[in-house]
Design an enzyme around this catalytic site. Structure first.
Site, PDB file in Angstrom:
ATOM      1  CD  GLU A   1      42.340  41.265  35.647  1.00  0.00           C
ATOM      2  OE1 GLU A   1      42.949  41.061  36.713  1.00  0.00           O
ATOM      3  OE2 GLU A   1      41.144  40.946  35.470  1.00  0.00           O
TER       4      GLU A   1
ATOM      5  CG  ASP B   1      49.419  40.704  45.572  1.00  0.00           C
ATOM      6  OD1 ASP B   1      49.202  39.909  46.506  1.00  0.00           O
ATOM      7  OD2 ASP B   1      48.570  40.973  44.694  1.00  0.00           O
TER       8      ASP B   1
END
Length: 232
Positions: free
Chosen positions: A13, A200
């Site tokens: 990230e 997700d």
């Protein structure tokens, strides 16, 4: 003078953002490496805080105390709780709440932190609007919207848990750090925004989808953040 703290929970990230830094110097504190430099000419501190709410809260306090940051951006991935948010889309925080804060036996609603004036921590409106503008600019094919981040020390991968977070908290995405970063920023009076790319659906498919889509999702966030810091 502005100085922007950029927090990601995992290396993927923040790795692209760190690679773009000019004049970076590293400070080690509480097991974290704080990369201080400039990003697109803007003074920033980029750090991987580690996974979970305690790591995230510690990181914010270090950014406040040691680096005197004026703004906080939290970038990363999350599971969708909103049918309008599909994998690859981006959510910009309007606010954030701890979904695992539960003092209901004492008469408090779920998520409420006793003795604190705020428990739904509001993101800075200007930062959120700038983040949306940056997303449209650098990720024109990515759908983005503002919404609520719900956080807890658990990976959400069960349909019934997802449904609870929607029904009780009206959450738009679920993850493990945002509310603590919001909480810490609120206590220190620092404007913040949380940026989450959807990796997700936070349901029974999450364990399969997350490893497949996390890298692409993080890359979308990195491009957004790199543009955002120049607009603040």
């Amino acid at each position: 003078m502005k100085k922007i703290g950029i927090i990601g929970a995992m290396e993927l990230e923040v790795e692209e953002l760190k690679s773009r830094l000019d004049g970076a110097k590293v400070t080690k504190k509480a097991g974290m490496d704080f990369y201080e430099g400039t990003l697109g000419g803007a003074p920033v501190v980029v750090v991987r805080c580690g996974i979970g709410k305690v790591n995230a809260a510690l990181c914010v306090q270090i950014l406040a105390d040691l680096f005197q940051v004026t703004h906080v951006i939290n970038t990363g991935v999350a599971g969708s709780l909103n049918a309008k948010l599909d994998i690859g889309d981006i959510l910009i925080s309007k606010d954030a709440v701890h979904h695992d804060m539960d003092v209901t036996p004492l008469g408090y609603a779920p998520g409420i932190v006793p003795q604190l004036e705020e428990s739904y921590f509001k993101a800075d409106k200007r930062l959120a609007e700038l983040a949306l503008e940056s997303c449209r600019k650098v990720n024109p094919d990515v759908h983005a919207l503002m919404g609520r981040v719900v956080s807890g020390d658990q990976f959400i991968a069960k349909k019934e848990v997802k449904e609870r977070l929607i029904s009780i908290f009206h959450g738009d995405c679920a993850e493990m750090e945002g509310a603590s970063i919001a909480h810490g920023s609120y206590l220190n009076g620092i404007p913040f925004v949380i940026i989450r790319a959807i990796s997700d659906k936070a349901d029974d498919s999450a364990e399969m989808d997350y490893p497949t889509f996390e890298k692409a999702a993080a890359a979308h966030c990195a491009r957004l953040v790199a543009d955002l810091v120049t607009a603040i």
